[in-house]
Write a protein that holds these residues in place. Sequence first.
Motif, PDB file in Angstrom:
ATOM      1  N   ASP A  19      34.050  38.354  40.687  1.00  0.00           N
ATOM      2  CA  ASP A  19      33.502  39.063  39.629  1.00  0.00           C
ATOM      3  C   ASP A  19      34.761  39.344  38.476  1.00  0.00           C
ATOM      4  O   ASP A  19      34.372  39.463  37.310  1.00  0.00           O
ATOM      5  N   MET A  20      35.848  39.582  39.199  1.00  0.00           N
ATOM      6  CA  MET A  20      36.976  39.918  38.258  1.00  0.00           C
ATOM      7  C   MET A  20      37.682  38.828  37.498  1.00  0.00           C
ATOM      8  O   MET A  20      37.859  38.888  36.179  1.00  0.00           O
ATOM      9  N   VAL A  21      37.315  37.632  37.993  1.00  0.00           N
ATOM     10  CA  VAL A  21      37.725  36.417  37.068  1.00  0.00           C
ATOM     11  C   VAL A  21      36.986  36.316  36.088  1.00  0.00           C
ATOM     12  O   VAL A  21      37.024  35.885  35.089  1.00  0.00           O
ATOM     13  N   VAL A  22      35.405  36.430  36.330  1.00  0.00           N
ATOM     14  CA  VAL A  22      34.443  36.211  35.294  1.00  0.00           C
ATOM     15  C   VAL A  22      34.551  37.263  34.459  1.00  0.00           C
ATOM     16  O   VAL A  22      34.416  37.089  33.254  1.00  0.00           O
ATOM     17  N   ALA A  23      34.968  38.650  34.759  1.00  0.00           N
ATOM     18  CA  ALA A  23      35.198  39.659  33.720  1.00  0.00           C
ATOM     19  C   ALA A  23      36.183  39.487  32.835  1.00  0.00           C
ATOM     20  O   ALA A  23      36.383  39.518  31.515  1.00  0.00           O
ATOM     21  N   ASN A  24      37.386  38.863  33.492  1.00  0.00           N
ATOM     22  CA  ASN A  24      38.579  38.380  32.731  1.00  0.00           C
ATOM     23  C   ASN A  24      38.211  37.520  31.902  1.00  0.00           C
ATOM     24  O   ASN A  24      38.680  37.438  30.474  1.00  0.00           O
ATOM     25  N   HIS A  25      37.374  36.291  31.944  1.00  0.00           N
ATOM     26  CA  HIS A  25      36.859  35.362  31.056  1.00  0.00           C
ATOM     27  C   HIS A  25      36.076  35.940  30.121  1.00  0.00           C
ATOM     28  O   HIS A  25      36.305  35.556  28.915  1.00  0.00           O
ATOM     29  N   VAL A  26      35.383  36.717  30.177  1.00  0.00           N
ATOM     30  CA  VAL A  26      34.339  37.556  29.319  1.00  0.00           C
ATOM     31  C   VAL A  26      35.215  38.142  28.245  1.00  0.00           C
ATOM     32  O   VAL A  26      35.195  37.857  26.844  1.00  0.00           O
ATOM     33  N   ARG A  27      36.038  39.031  28.895  1.00  0.00           N
ATOM     34  CA  ARG A  27      36.891  39.592  28.102  1.00  0.00           C
ATOM     35  C   ARG A  27      37.680  38.945  26.957  1.00  0.00           C
ATOM     36  O   ARG A  27      37.933  38.990  25.788  1.00  0.00           O
ATOM     37  N   ALA A  28      38.272  37.865  27.639  1.00  0.00           N
ATOM     38  CA  ALA A  28      39.092  36.909  26.820  1.00  0.00           C
ATOM     39  C   ALA A  28      38.295  36.111  25.716  1.00  0.00           C
ATOM     40  O   ALA A  28      38.782  35.966  24.519  1.00  0.00           O
ATOM     41  N   LEU A  29      37.042  35.734  25.928  1.00  0.00           N
ATOM     42  CA  LEU A  29      36.255  35.088  25.013  1.00  0.00           C
ATOM     43  C   LEU A  29      35.795  36.063  23.953  1.00  0.00           C
ATOM     44  O   LEU A  29      35.556  35.694  22.679  1.00  0.00           O
ATOM     45  N   MET A  30      35.831  37.435  24.089  1.00  0.00           N
ATOM     46  CA  MET A  30      35.682  38.607  22.934  1.00  0.00           C
ATOM     47  C   MET A  30      36.678  39.011  22.356  1.00  0.00           C
ATOM     48  O   MET A  30      36.490  39.625  21.386  1.00  0.00           O
ATOM     49  N   ALA A  31      38.029  38.676  22.927  1.00  0.00           N
ATOM     50  CA  ALA A  31      39.181  38.952  22.331  1.00  0.00           C
ATOM     51  C   ALA A  31      39.284  38.177  21.005  1.00  0.00           C
ATOM     52  O   ALA A  31      38.721  37.069  20.891  1.00  0.00           O
ATOM     53  N   THR A  32      40.519  38.520  20.196  1.00  0.00           N
ATOM     54  CA  THR A  32      40.795  37.813  18.871  1.00  0.00           C
ATOM     55  C   THR A  32      41.132  36.572  19.347  1.00  0.00           C
ATOM     56  O   THR A  32      40.889  35.472  18.595  1.00  0.00           O
ATOM     57  N   GLN A  33      41.493  36.455  20.551  1.00  0.00           N
ATOM     58  CA  GLN A  33      42.475  35.211  20.991  1.00  0.00           C
ATOM     59  C   GLN A  33      42.204  35.141  22.259  1.00  0.00           C
ATOM     60  O   GLN A  33      42.357  35.939  23.038  1.00  0.00           O
ATOM     61  N   PRO A  34      41.586  34.037  22.876  1.00  0.00           N
ATOM     62  CA  PRO A  34      41.567  33.934  24.444  1.00  0.00           C
ATOM     63  C   PRO A  34      42.702  33.666  25.141  1.00  0.00           C
ATOM     64  O   PRO A  34      42.851  33.536  26.459  1.00  0.00           O
ATOM     65  N   VAL A  35      43.933  33.564  24.378  1.00  0.00           N
ATOM     66  CA  VAL A  35      45.128  33.380  25.050  1.00  0.00           C
ATOM     67  C   VAL A  35      46.210  34.131  24.801  1.00  0.00           C
ATOM     68  O   VAL A  35      46.068  34.770  23.433  1.00  0.00           O
ATOM     69  N   ASP A  36      47.426  34.495  25.493  1.00  0.00           N
ATOM     70  CA  ASP A  36      48.461  35.071  24.745  1.00  0.00           C
ATOM     71  C   ASP A  36      49.545  34.235  24.310  1.00  0.00           C
ATOM     72  O   ASP A  36      50.317  34.645  23.580  1.00  0.00           O
ATOM     73  N   VAL A  37      49.467  33.218  24.870  1.00  0.00           N
ATOM     74  CA  VAL A  37      50.390  32.262  24.275  1.00  0.00           C
ATOM     75  C   VAL A  37      49.571  30.744  24.125  1.00  0.00           C
ATOM     76  O   VAL A  37      48.971  30.410  24.872  1.00  0.00           O
ATOM     77  N   GLY A  38      49.508  30.505  22.758  1.00  0.00           N
ATOM     78  CA  GLY A  38      48.643  29.200  22.592  1.00  0.00           C
ATOM     79  C   GLY A  38      49.529  28.056  22.253  1.00  0.00           C
ATOM     80  O   GLY A  38      50.311  27.948  21.501  1.00  0.00           O
ATOM     81  N   SER A  39      49.284  27.108  23.094  1.00  0.00           N
ATOM     82  CA  SER A  39      50.024  25.720  23.190  1.00  0.00           C
ATOM     83  C   SER A  39      49.424  24.684  23.972  1.00  0.00           C
ATOM     84  O   SER A  39      48.832  25.081  25.131  1.00  0.00           O
ATOM     85  N   SER A  40      49.264  23.434  23.462  1.00  0.00           N
ATOM     86  CA  SER A  40      48.715  22.374  24.252  1.00  0.00           C
ATOM     87  C   SER A  40      49.952  21.722  24.874  1.00  0.00           C
ATOM     88  O   SER A  40      49.695  20.779  25.678  1.00  0.00           O
ATOM     89  N   ASP A  41      50.997  22.441  24.836  1.00  0.00           N
ATOM     90  CA  ASP A  41      52.389  21.754  25.472  1.00  0.00           C
ATOM     91  C   ASP A  41      52.579  22.630  26.892  1.00  0.00           C
ATOM     92  O   ASP A  41      52.810  23.897  26.816  1.00  0.00           O
ATOM     93  N   GLN A  42      52.620  21.736  27.936  1.00  0.00           N
ATOM     94  CA  GLN A  42      52.796  22.423  29.309  1.00  0.00           C
ATOM     95  C   GLN A  42      54.164  23.072  29.302  1.00  0.00           C
ATOM     96  O   GLN A  42      54.377  24.131  29.861  1.00  0.00           O
ATOM     97  N   HIS A  43      55.184  22.670  28.494  1.00  0.00           N
ATOM     98  CA  HIS A  43      56.454  23.002  28.619  1.00  0.00           C
ATOM     99  C   HIS A  43      56.797  24.248  27.845  1.00  0.00           C
ATOM    100  O   HIS A  43      57.805  24.755  27.820  1.00  0.00           O
ATOM    101  N   THR A  44      55.799  24.644  26.965  1.00  0.00           N
ATOM    102  CA  THR A  44      55.668  25.943  26.140  1.00  0.00           C
ATOM    103  C   THR A  44      55.068  27.115  27.050  1.00  0.00           C
ATOM    104  O   THR A  44      55.539  28.136  27.073  1.00  0.00           O
ATOM    105  N   VAL A  45      53.734  26.415  27.761  1.00  0.00           N
ATOM    106  CA  VAL A  45      53.086  27.459  28.192  1.00  0.00           C
ATOM    107  C   VAL A  45      53.685  28.211  29.578  1.00  0.00           C
ATOM    108  O   VAL A  45      53.814  29.323  29.940  1.00  0.00           O
ATOM    109  N   LYS A  46      54.193  27.244  30.424  1.00  0.00           N
ATOM    110  CA  LYS A  46      54.553  27.402  31.622  1.00  0.00           C
ATOM    111  C   LYS A  46      55.909  28.283  31.681  1.00  0.00           C
ATOM    112  O   LYS A  46      55.980  29.533  32.194  1.00  0.00           O
ATOM    113  N   PRO A  47      56.898  28.270  30.658  1.00  0.00           N
ATOM    114  CA  PRO A  47      57.865  29.171  30.720  1.00  0.00           C
ATOM    115  C   PRO A  47      57.614  30.483  30.108  1.00  0.00           C
ATOM    116  O   PRO A  47      58.474  31.578  30.578  1.00  0.00           O
ATOM    117  N   TRP A  48      56.482  30.531  29.779  1.00  0.00           N
ATOM    118  CA  TRP A  48      56.171  31.945  28.912  1.00  0.00           C
ATOM    119  C   TRP A  48      55.889  32.992  29.984  1.00  0.00           C
ATOM    120  O   TRP A  48      56.092  34.183  29.720  1.00  0.00           O
TER     121      TRP A  48
END
Lengths: 251, 185
Positions: free
Chosen positions: A118-147
């Motif tokens: 339930d909580m992961v679904v709630a988090n997902h729905v919350r993210a879809l409705m936010a301005t951005q679904p991510v806090d760090v937006g990048s297609s590069d794993q070397h940017t995302v992981k260190p964040w």
Amino acid sequence: MTPTDPRLLVHAYVDGELDPAHALEVERQLADDPALAVERERVEALRHVIAEQLPREGAPPGLARRIEAAVGLRPAPAPARASSRPSWRALAASVAVAAFLGSGATWLALSPGPPDADMVVANHVRALMATQPVDVGSSDQHTVKPWFNGRIPEAPRVVELASAGFPLVGGRIDVTGRTPVATLVYRVRQHLISLSEVPAGRTIATSHGQIGGYNIVSWTDNGVAYWAVSDVAAADLDTFAKAFRAAEPER
Amino acid sequence: MASLKSEDDQARFASVVLPHLADAYALARWLTGDRADAEDVVQEACLRAFRGIGGFAGVNARAWVLTIVRHAAYTWLGKNRSASLVMVDDLEAVEQKQSSAGAAFEQTPEAELIAKADARRLEAAIAELPVPFRETLVLRDVQGLDYREISEVTKVPIGTVMSRLARARRRLIERIGADKPGGAP
């Protein structure tokens, strides 16, 4: 056409809708019949070009506002039409809050699934409705992981799956219970997949579920429980889970 | 009207219906072919959903919402575009005759040509599909529902979903081939 017509079944095969016995049968026919194999290529090309050329658009902002007003979720709409743009963000926030509060009241009471689901679904729905679904937006794993360093105790496993059809969109911190967890976001066609990684004390079997129209797949690898949530079809989410588990660890 | 409903219903509506507004709008737009009409259809459908929120069984919210949207869209089509609602039984009988007459797929375009189709051409080809084929294709290939969900939304057995989807895709493939001069032999 009879139900077993291979020209029909090849569509269900491409869509991942056949059980293993029928899938094997179609694979045998594809190998024997070049015309059928060409048809399969056409169907896959069509599916791909539709996904690429016809992206899903959101509902017009004014629509959500009118509907909320009609059911009494917000006061009657502001008369000034000119203000419709700036208020969209406020609206998105209010919808998200309403949905989030609503979800606590209804999903927990209705769903047979474990609270984590339930909580992961709630988090997902919350993210879809936010301005951005991510806090760090990048297609590069070397940017995302260190964040994630310094934000949560253990850095998550991040892999690139663009070649499998699941490009990385970025990452965010979700909260399940009172624990901050790392969540990666991948895209498939026009849909988003949230993948939460939760340190787990024990190994759980791979399981599939559905809550409120969202499909969920969970599994455990090396003491970490993974929860994938999305509104894509269960078969697509399963393909994603398999691709993620099979992917080389980041270098 | 809203005052007759409890806050529980409002909260339920917010968690069950509102997350699927984009899907609802997309289906309504593909069925009506018009943005403004789609907004009217979605608004009407949402009011129906709100009134009937107590009847939602709690399993698949998206399929439930889309079922209501489809129903509202059909009501709208019946009022405004009744010619587009041909009898499905007749349609499928004709299709069956045509396909058993041996329209072999050997003569249709190569996958490379299909892959080059642009958005405008695809939209036009999808818009030309009869409604039962169009909704099946849109629910699967644009909105990503699986066959079981499509069966639930369109109220037909999974075997019918499969054959409608196959025919819809076949028509699109043929149409894309015919658009290109020299595409058909």
